[in-house]
Scaffold this active site. Structure first.
Site, PDB file in Angstrom:
ATOM      1  N   ARG A   1      -9.832 -12.009   1.968  1.00 50.79           N
ATOM      2  CA  ARG A   1     -10.694 -13.060   1.401  1.00 50.79           C
ATOM      3  C   ARG A   1      -9.946 -14.387   1.307  1.00 50.79           C
ATOM      4  O   ARG A   1     -10.561 -15.445   1.349  1.00 50.79           O
ATOM      5  CB  ARG A   1     -11.235 -12.599   0.036  1.00 50.79           C
ATOM      6  CG  ARG A   1     -10.214 -12.433  -1.042  1.00 50.79           C
ATOM      7  CD  ARG A   1     -10.737 -11.628  -2.232  1.00 50.79           C
ATOM      8  NE  ARG A   1     -10.722 -10.190  -1.960  1.00 50.79           N
ATOM      9  CZ  ARG A   1     -11.189  -9.267  -2.805  1.00 50.79           C
ATOM     10  NH1 ARG A   1     -11.701  -9.635  -3.968  1.00 50.79           N
ATOM     11  NH2 ARG A   1     -11.134  -7.996  -2.483  1.00 50.79           N
TER      12      ARG A   1
ATOM     13  N   LYS B   1       0.849  -1.195   0.000  1.00 55.95           N
ATOM     14  CA  LYS B   1       0.000   0.000   0.000  1.00 55.95           C
ATOM     15  C   LYS B   1       0.881   1.239   0.000  1.00 55.95           C
ATOM     16  O   LYS B   1       2.006   1.207   0.494  1.00 55.95           O
ATOM     17  CB  LYS B   1      -0.886   0.021   1.254  1.00 55.95           C
ATOM     18  CG  LYS B   1      -1.992  -1.018   1.270  1.00 55.95           C
ATOM     19  CD  LYS B   1      -2.793  -0.907   2.554  1.00 55.95           C
ATOM     20  CE  LYS B   1      -3.838  -2.008   2.674  1.00 55.95           C
ATOM     21  NZ  LYS B   1      -4.920  -1.924   1.690  1.00 55.95           N
TER      22      LYS B   1
HETATM   23  N1  BES Z   1      -7.978  -4.274   4.550  1.00 54.39           N
HETATM   24  C1  BES Z   1      -8.174  -3.833   3.220  1.00 54.39           C
HETATM   25  C2  BES Z   1      -9.522  -3.124   3.018  1.00 54.39           C
HETATM   26  C3  BES Z   1      -9.714  -1.824   3.738  1.00 54.39           C
HETATM   27  C4  BES Z   1      -9.402  -0.626   3.131  1.00 54.39           C
HETATM   28  C5  BES Z   1     -10.273  -1.788   5.002  1.00 54.39           C
HETATM   29  C6  BES Z   1      -9.617   0.573   3.785  1.00 54.39           C
HETATM   30  C7  BES Z   1     -10.489  -0.595   5.650  1.00 54.39           C
HETATM   31  C8  BES Z   1     -10.162   0.592   5.044  1.00 54.39           C
HETATM   32  C9  BES Z   1      -8.123  -4.994   2.263  1.00 54.39           C
HETATM   33  O1  BES Z   1      -7.277  -6.037   2.625  1.00 54.39           O
HETATM   34  C10 BES Z   1      -7.622  -4.480   0.951  1.00 54.39           C
HETATM   35  O2  BES Z   1      -6.502  -4.059   0.904  1.00 54.39           O
HETATM   36  N2  BES Z   1      -8.457  -4.532  -0.084  1.00 54.39           N
HETATM   37  C11 BES Z   1      -8.120  -4.063  -1.364  1.00 54.39           C
HETATM   38  C12 BES Z   1      -8.625  -5.060  -2.364  1.00 54.39           C
HETATM   39  C13 BES Z   1      -8.149  -4.850  -3.771  1.00 54.39           C
HETATM   40  C14 BES Z   1      -6.654  -5.127  -3.854  1.00 54.39           C
HETATM   41  C15 BES Z   1      -8.905  -5.780  -4.696  1.00 54.39           C
HETATM   42  C16 BES Z   1      -8.782  -2.695  -1.563  1.00 54.39           C
HETATM   43  O3  BES Z   1      -9.886  -2.497  -1.095  1.00 54.39           O
HETATM   44  O4  BES Z   1      -8.143  -1.833  -2.148  1.00 54.39           O
HETATM   45 MN    MN Z   2      -5.279  -5.710   1.942  1.00 57.58          MN
END
Ligand code: BES
Ligand code: MN
Ligand code: ZN
Length: 494
Positions: A348, A274
């Site tokens: 997931r 990230k």
């Molecule tokens: N933990 C994150 C989702 C999240 C984002 C929770 C902001 C709370 C606040 C999750 O693991 C994630 O990174 N999801 C990605 C998925 C994508 C790579 C398909 C996302 O939402 O960007």
């Molecule tokens: Mn994630």
């Protein structure tokens, strides 16, 4: 903090604060004020400030040592549980900011009928106790202080037992929620999978008659074949923990359910790391797990008549030489293969194993909670959880419980037409969709692939409401929210 009772319209000697909800009724307000004080300046200030008892309007004055607050409740017919919670939350904040030690509450204006006492008592207790929550263990200089020692509730003797019973129920709901908040607010350097497992141990030890605990270490997880969970964990130096709590009611259980929580104690994204802002609050990625533990911490007190399993696959999502790579394929407990399109869609992948494990417990119903997608926040904003379910009745029951608890939840679709978006060209399924839109939906559809026929299943994407970037309302301060504890307690108890 001790709950005591007193007669109406008597100011307890030495009480710091008297809190008086009043109806939107000028004549009654004037009468009440004249009963309490003969001070002309206070009486004329009431007119000057145009206090009419409109909802959330406030008028305060002093009677020797006691501060009196009139809190407008508007039209009584329109007050609901959430209004009571919000008003009590206001009171809680006042207590923290003014270091109040003793409080008398005169709730008569809040009553409609005898049957309201249960709801009223629980709402006041939830709103007040949740508002008094303050995560300040890392601050040398405490900004707020909870000095509250005693609350006098002014009630008819006849109503006191019922009030006390539901006050305590509200207290359990609040305590479970506050434990979840503590776990979320704790920095990821402390809140490791090991720490999370210790918390589960503490809960099981405290309630050893009702709650059993199994913690699987890496070797046991390997033996079982949870390669998906192991894959996500691979980049981390912290040992993983698979946590399985089980609550057994005294009498024969009417039903068996599992509550599964996403337990990523820190989500860096992995090799698909990230950037900047996106990682800041990712200690909260175990918000689902926190809800499960908060729930279990008070289950033995609430005593629902069903068997409840609490399941958490706890690990970090980190980049390193040993980390899972984009393009890798992992196999879950059921033998399904998952192509890793993006290591940041890790929740997931761990859930593929924890949902499979949950179903091995022969439960009728599985509910999972996960801070799963940023897309959910795009769709519903930061206050609503997205609800997905493969059974209408389950969805209806959860929505009803959420309505009662004041936790916001919105039912989303599981469209068959979108299922193919998760297709992989080399494995059974891929962990990111080949589409831009509907990210929370495609994530839910991914999870649904691991639910077997005959299992009632609901998924709550709590990416928004798990964590408050600013205070949400009078009883939800900045930080971990503990979303879902109260709704699920309500649901399990009905
Ligand atoms: N933990 C994150 C989702 C999240 C984002 C929770 C902001 C709370 C606040 C999750 O693991 C994630 O990174 N999801 C990605 C998925 C994508 C790579 C398909 C996302 O939402 O960007
Ligand atoms: Mn994630
Ligand atoms: Zn995550």
């Amino acid at each position: 903090m001790e709950l005591k009772f007193c007669k109406s319209n008597t100011i307890e000697q030495g009480t710091d604060l008297l809190f008086y909800p009043v109806l939107n009724d000028q004549i009654k307000i004037n009468l009440l004020l004249k009963n309490l004080t003969t001070d002309q300046s206070v009486l004329s200030r009431l007119d000057k400030e145009k206090f009419t008892g409109k909802k959330a309007q406030i008028f305060s004055f002093q009677i020797s040592e006691t501060t009196v607050i009139f809190y407008g409740t508007g039209n009584e017919q329109k007050m609901n549980q959430e209004d009571w919670r919000q008003a009590s939350g206001f009171l809680g904040n006042y207590i923290l900011n003014n270091k109040i030690k003793s409080l008398a509450l005169e709730p008569s204006a809040w009553f409609k009928s005898a049957t309201e006492i249960e709801k009223l008592a629980q709402s006041i207790s939830e709103g007040l106790n949740l508002a008094l929550y303050n995560f300040d263990k890392y601050q040398n200089k405490k900004e707020k202080e909870n000095n509250l020692e005693v609350i006098f509730v002014c009630l008819d003797a006849k109503k006191r037992n019922l009030f006390k019973k539901f006050w305590e129920r509200g207290l359990f709901f609040a305590q479970g929620t506050m434990l979840a908040r503590d776990l979320i607010n704790e920095p990821a350097g402390v809140m490791t999978p090991t720490f999370l497992a210790k918390q589960a141990e503490e809960i099981a030890n405290k309630n050893h008659k009702e709650i059993k605990l199994k913690i699987l270490e890496k070797e046991a997880v390997e033996k079982l074949g949870m390669q998906a969970f192991l894959g996500v964990d691979r980049g981390s130096e912290e040992p993983l923990k698979f946590i399985h709590l089980k609550y057994l009611p005294k009498q024969k259980a009417k039903d068996k359910v599992a509550i599964v929580g996403k337990g990523i104690t820190f989500d860096s994204g992995g090799l698909n790391i990230k950037v900047g802002e996106g990682m800041t609050d990712m200690k909260m990625d175990m918000g689902g797990a926190a809800t499960v533990l908060g729930l279990f911490s008070v289950l033995a007190e609430l005593k629902p008549k069903i068997e409840v399993h609490g399941i958490i696959a706890a690990c970090e999502n980190m980049p390193s030489g040993s980390a899972l790579k984009p393009g890798d394929v992992v196999t879950n407990l059921q033998g399904k293969t998952i192509e890793i399109g993006n290591t940041d869609a890790e929740g997931r992948v761990t859930l593929a194993d924890s949902l499979a494990y949950a179903q091995k417990q022969k439960v009728s119903t599985v509910v999972d909670l996960a801070t799963l997608t940023g897309a959910c926040i795009v769709a519903l904003g930061s206050e609503y959880a997205a609800l997905y379910a493969n059974q209408d009745l389950l969805a209806k029951d959860l929505l009803k419980a959420a309505e009662t608890s004041g936790e916001k939840m919105w039912l989303m679709p599981l469209p068959e037409e979108y299922r193919e978006l998760n297709k992989s060209s080399i494995a059974d399924i891929r962990n990111i969709p080949n589409s831009r839109g509907g990210g929370s939906i495609t994530a839910a559809l991914f999870l649904s692939e691991f639910i077997e026929a005959g299992t009632a299943w609901a998924h709550l994407d709590i990416a928004g409401p798990a964590y408050a970037e600013k205070a949400l309302n009078t009883y939800t301060p900045i930080g971990g929210v503990g979303y879902g504890v109260r709704t699920l307690l309500e649901w399990l108890d009905n």
